[in-house]
Write a protein that holds these residues in place. Structure first.
Motif, PDB file in Angstrom:
ATOM      1  N   ARG A 137       0.848  -1.205   0.000  1.00 61.04           N
ATOM      2  CA  ARG A 137       0.000   0.000   0.000  1.00 61.04           C
ATOM      3  C   ARG A 137       0.877   1.246   0.000  1.00 61.04           C
ATOM      4  O   ARG A 137       0.662   2.178  -0.781  1.00 61.04           O
ATOM      5  CB  ARG A 137      -0.924  -0.029   1.217  1.00 61.04           C
ATOM      6  CG  ARG A 137      -1.941   1.095   1.231  1.00 61.04           C
ATOM      7  CD  ARG A 137      -2.897   0.998   2.415  1.00 61.04           C
ATOM      8  NE  ARG A 137      -3.894  -0.044   2.192  1.00 61.04           N
ATOM      9  CZ  ARG A 137      -4.027  -1.143   2.940  1.00 61.04           C
ATOM     10  NH1 ARG A 137      -3.231  -1.354   3.965  1.00 61.04           N
ATOM     11  NH2 ARG A 137      -4.970  -2.014   2.666  1.00 61.04           N
ATOM     12  N   ARG A 142      -1.953  -1.032  -6.298  1.00 62.34           N
ATOM     13  CA  ARG A 142      -3.413  -0.972  -6.444  1.00 62.34           C
ATOM     14  C   ARG A 142      -4.039  -2.273  -5.974  1.00 62.34           C
ATOM     15  O   ARG A 142      -5.072  -2.295  -5.320  1.00 62.34           O
ATOM     16  CB  ARG A 142      -3.752  -0.711  -7.916  1.00 62.34           C
ATOM     17  CG  ARG A 142      -5.231  -0.722  -8.250  1.00 62.34           C
ATOM     18  CD  ARG A 142      -5.462  -0.445  -9.739  1.00 62.34           C
ATOM     19  NE  ARG A 142      -4.784  -1.370 -10.619  1.00 62.34           N
ATOM     20  CZ  ARG A 142      -5.232  -2.583 -10.954  1.00 62.34           C
ATOM     21  NH1 ARG A 142      -6.372  -3.037 -10.467  1.00 62.34           N
ATOM     22  NH2 ARG A 142      -4.542  -3.351 -11.783  1.00 62.34           N
ATOM     23  N   ARG A 193      -7.341  -0.286  -2.853  1.00 60.62           N
ATOM     24  CA  ARG A 193      -7.947   1.036  -3.020  1.00 60.62           C
ATOM     25  C   ARG A 193      -9.071   1.267  -2.021  1.00 60.62           C
ATOM     26  O   ARG A 193      -9.470   2.395  -1.788  1.00 60.62           O
ATOM     27  CB  ARG A 193      -8.484   1.215  -4.426  1.00 60.62           C
ATOM     28  CG  ARG A 193      -7.376   1.226  -5.486  1.00 60.62           C
ATOM     29  CD  ARG A 193      -7.966   1.183  -6.856  1.00 60.62           C
ATOM     30  NE  ARG A 193      -8.654  -0.107  -7.042  1.00 60.62           N
ATOM     31  CZ  ARG A 193      -9.162  -0.513  -8.186  1.00 60.62           C
ATOM     32  NH1 ARG A 193      -9.099   0.250  -9.243  1.00 60.62           N
ATOM     33  NH2 ARG A 193      -9.753  -1.685  -8.278  1.00 60.62           N
TER      34      ARG A 193
END
Length: 194
Positions: A137, A142, A193
């Motif tokens: 992250r 992603r 996300r």
């Protein structure tokens, strides 16, 4: 209670990664190069040559994985990074069912775990995976993908064969199964996300 810390495998931690791989499966011989080089390259390199490949990878950065420490002693390892840097993944027929494009640098992979024998059963794989997700992250991933085995299916696997990790560890960490190329092999993914 043991103190567990997990740090990126930077150049100053090269020896720590080597120690984590001792007494923990095939790590010492592989030097965590299995996924980074082609089969032909694998077959023509020796352990010392793979060690130099790993040293060059660590020296150049970014860190190709994380080292777990138990009370300051290197005890475990996880390879995590962009899938594009782990060339063999895209060439592995069983992983062709991935829904993600193979040339996308925002897709990261967790492809290898090693835990020293004396530290197995202490939850290090869970901790390494959690740290790998955070690392991905922070690195701009992603999606993070993995290819764990399911020991409940198929033949009994020895600890060295479980370097992929096991499905239950990934599911517990929030990964979703996206494909099952074989009864004992899954492709799992976590969308970072959300």
């Amino acid at each position: 209670m043991a103190q567990i810390t997990i740090q990126p495998a930077t150049a100053d931690r090269f020896a720590d990664a080597q120690h984590a791989w001792d007494n923990g499966g095939d790590g010492r011989g592989c030097q965590c190069q299995w996924w980074t080089i082609t089969n032909a390259e694998w077959n023509t390199t020796s352990q010392p040559q793979r060690q130099e490949l790993f040293r060059a990878e660590v020296d150049a950065g970014p860190p190709p994985g994380l080292v777990a420490y138990v009370d300051g002693e290197p005890a475990g390892w996880v390879r995590v990074g962009p899938r594009t840097r782990q060339r063999r993944l895209a060439r592995t027929k069983n992983f062709a069912q991935s829904a993600e494009p193979w040339d996308d640098d925002s897709v990261w992979a967790v492809s290898c775990f090693v835990v020293r024998k004396e530290h197995r059963g202490e939850g290090l794989n869970d901790r390494l995976l959690a740290a790998a997700v955070d690392f991905a992250r922070e690195g701009g991933a992603r999606v993070i993908e993995a290819y764990p085995l399911d020991p409940a299916e198929g033949s009994k696997k020895g600890s060295s064969a479980l370097f992929h990790g096991v499905v239950s560890t990934f599911v517990k960490a929030g990964f979703e199964e996206v494909a099952r190329p074989r009864a004992d092999l899954a492709i799992v993914a976590l969308d970072l996300r959300s």
